[in-house]
Write an enzyme that holds these catalytic residues in place. Structure first.
Site, PDB file in Angstrom:
ATOM      1  N   LYS A   1       0.821  -1.221   0.000  1.00 15.95           N
ATOM      2  CA  LYS A   1       0.000   0.000   0.000  1.00 15.95           C
ATOM      3  C   LYS A   1       0.857   1.274   0.000  1.00 15.95           C
ATOM      4  CE  LYS A   1      -2.392  -0.946   3.752  1.00 15.95           C
ATOM      5  NZ  LYS A   1      -1.946  -2.297   4.145  1.00 15.95           N
TER       6      LYS A   1
ATOM      7  N   ARG B   1      -9.315   1.635   9.977  1.00 14.77           N
ATOM      8  CA  ARG B   1      -9.050   0.210  10.150  1.00 14.77           C
ATOM      9  C   ARG B   1     -10.298  -0.548  10.580  1.00 14.77           C
ATOM     10  NH1 ARG B   1      -3.532  -1.048  10.085  1.00 14.77           N
ATOM     11  NH2 ARG B   1      -2.182   0.716  10.534  1.00 14.77           N
TER      12      ARG B   1
ATOM     13  N   ARG C   1      11.766 -11.797   4.609  1.00  8.49           N
ATOM     14  CA  ARG C   1      12.646 -10.634   4.787  1.00  8.49           C
ATOM     15  C   ARG C   1      13.761 -10.925   5.787  1.00  8.49           C
ATOM     16  NH1 ARG C   1       8.726  -5.439   4.893  1.00  8.49           N
ATOM     17  NH2 ARG C   1       8.287  -6.204   6.982  1.00  8.49           N
TER      18      ARG C   1
ATOM     19  N   ARG D   1      13.409 -10.259  11.690  1.00 15.33           N
ATOM     20  CA  ARG D   1      12.817  -9.496  12.797  1.00 15.33           C
ATOM     21  C   ARG D   1      11.613 -10.250  13.355  1.00 15.33           C
ATOM     22  NH1 ARG D   1      11.528  -3.691  10.499  1.00 15.33           N
ATOM     23  NH2 ARG D   1       9.942  -5.079   9.669  1.00 15.33           N
TER      24      ARG D   1
ATOM     25  N   ARG E   1      -1.399 -10.958  12.725  1.00 12.06           N
ATOM     26  CA  ARG E   1      -1.780  -9.657  12.156  1.00 12.06           C
ATOM     27  C   ARG E   1      -2.853  -9.845  11.085  1.00 12.06           C
ATOM     28  NH1 ARG E   1       3.539  -7.029  10.069  1.00 12.06           N
ATOM     29  NH2 ARG E   1       2.233  -5.281   9.456  1.00 12.06           N
TER      30      ARG E   1
END
Ligand SMILES: [Zn+2]
Length: 225
Positions: A16, A91, A130, A164, A175
């Protein structure tokens, strides 16, 4: 008189922010990331920033009203006269209602809600892959899309690469669950109002960008009629 007052919806990892930056350049619209705006106001010590910080220091969520006021202040700026792109808000449905009221206070209304759709598995593939350099957090790799030359070693400084906590699969799945519960009802909300535009976020960023840009160009023409 044609404004492009836009919000971006989609799961984490949908791209986004990247799309908002590029579309903002295409159409001359400011990209309003509520997260960045909040951090900027807190570090600048503005009245709203100090108010937000009080909640953050207590470990509480910043109330919707504070965020809405920040958005209102931001979109009366000159550069947002022809529209804006909000990313990170609303949200949930009650925030969406509050945003609609705030816009109508300013004699404006939302032009469209842009939804970038990506499957859960694709989000996990993108985010869980990542790897970040422990020495410099700006050195970011991806095990599949942008691997380092040597496994788990930074190409630029030889430091170790880590995953991470935010990028761990179980964290991402949590999430996504929160997104599904809180944000997905927003999709129906905007669909019922005829404001929803869907885009296939499994495509490359360039393709997604081209699709949204074309849709916005059409929308802009329709608004001018
Ligand atoms: Zn590095």
């Amino acid at each position: 008189m044609s404004e492009l007052n836009l919000i971006l919806l989609g799961p984490p990892g949908a791209g986004k922010g990247t799309q908002a930056d590029r579309l903002g350049e295409d159409f001359g619209l400011p990209h309003i990331s509520t997260g960045d705006m909040l951090r900027a106001q807190v570090s600048a010590g503005t009245e709203l920033g100090r108010e937000a910080k009080r909640y953050m220091d207590e470990g509480e969520l910043v109330p919707d009203e504070v965020i809405i006021n920040m958005i209102k202040e931001r979109i009366v700026d000159d550069d947002a006269r022809d529209g804006f792109l909000v990313d990170g808000f609303p949200r949930n449905v009650s925030q969406a209602d509050a945003l609609a009221v705030a816009l109508s206070d300013l004699d404006r209304r939302l032009t469209a809600a842009l939804l970038i759709e990506v499957s859960d598995d694709e989000v996990v593939r993108r985010l869980a892959g990542r790897r970040v350099c422990i020495k410099n957090g700006a050195h970011i790799y991806h095990v599949e899309f942008d691997p380092p030359k040597h496994d788990m070693v930074c190409d630029q400084d030889g430091a170790r690469l880590i995953q991470r906590d935010d990028d761990r699969e179980d964290t991402i799945r949590k999430r996504l669950q929160v997104y599904a519960e809180k944000t997905e009802p927003l999709i129906d909300y905007y669909d019922e109002q005829g404001l929803l535009r869907r885009f296939d976020g499994s495509r490359s960023p360039d393709e997604v960008h081209a699709h949204i840009r074309a849709a916005l160009a059409t929308l802009k023409l329709e608004e001018e009629l």
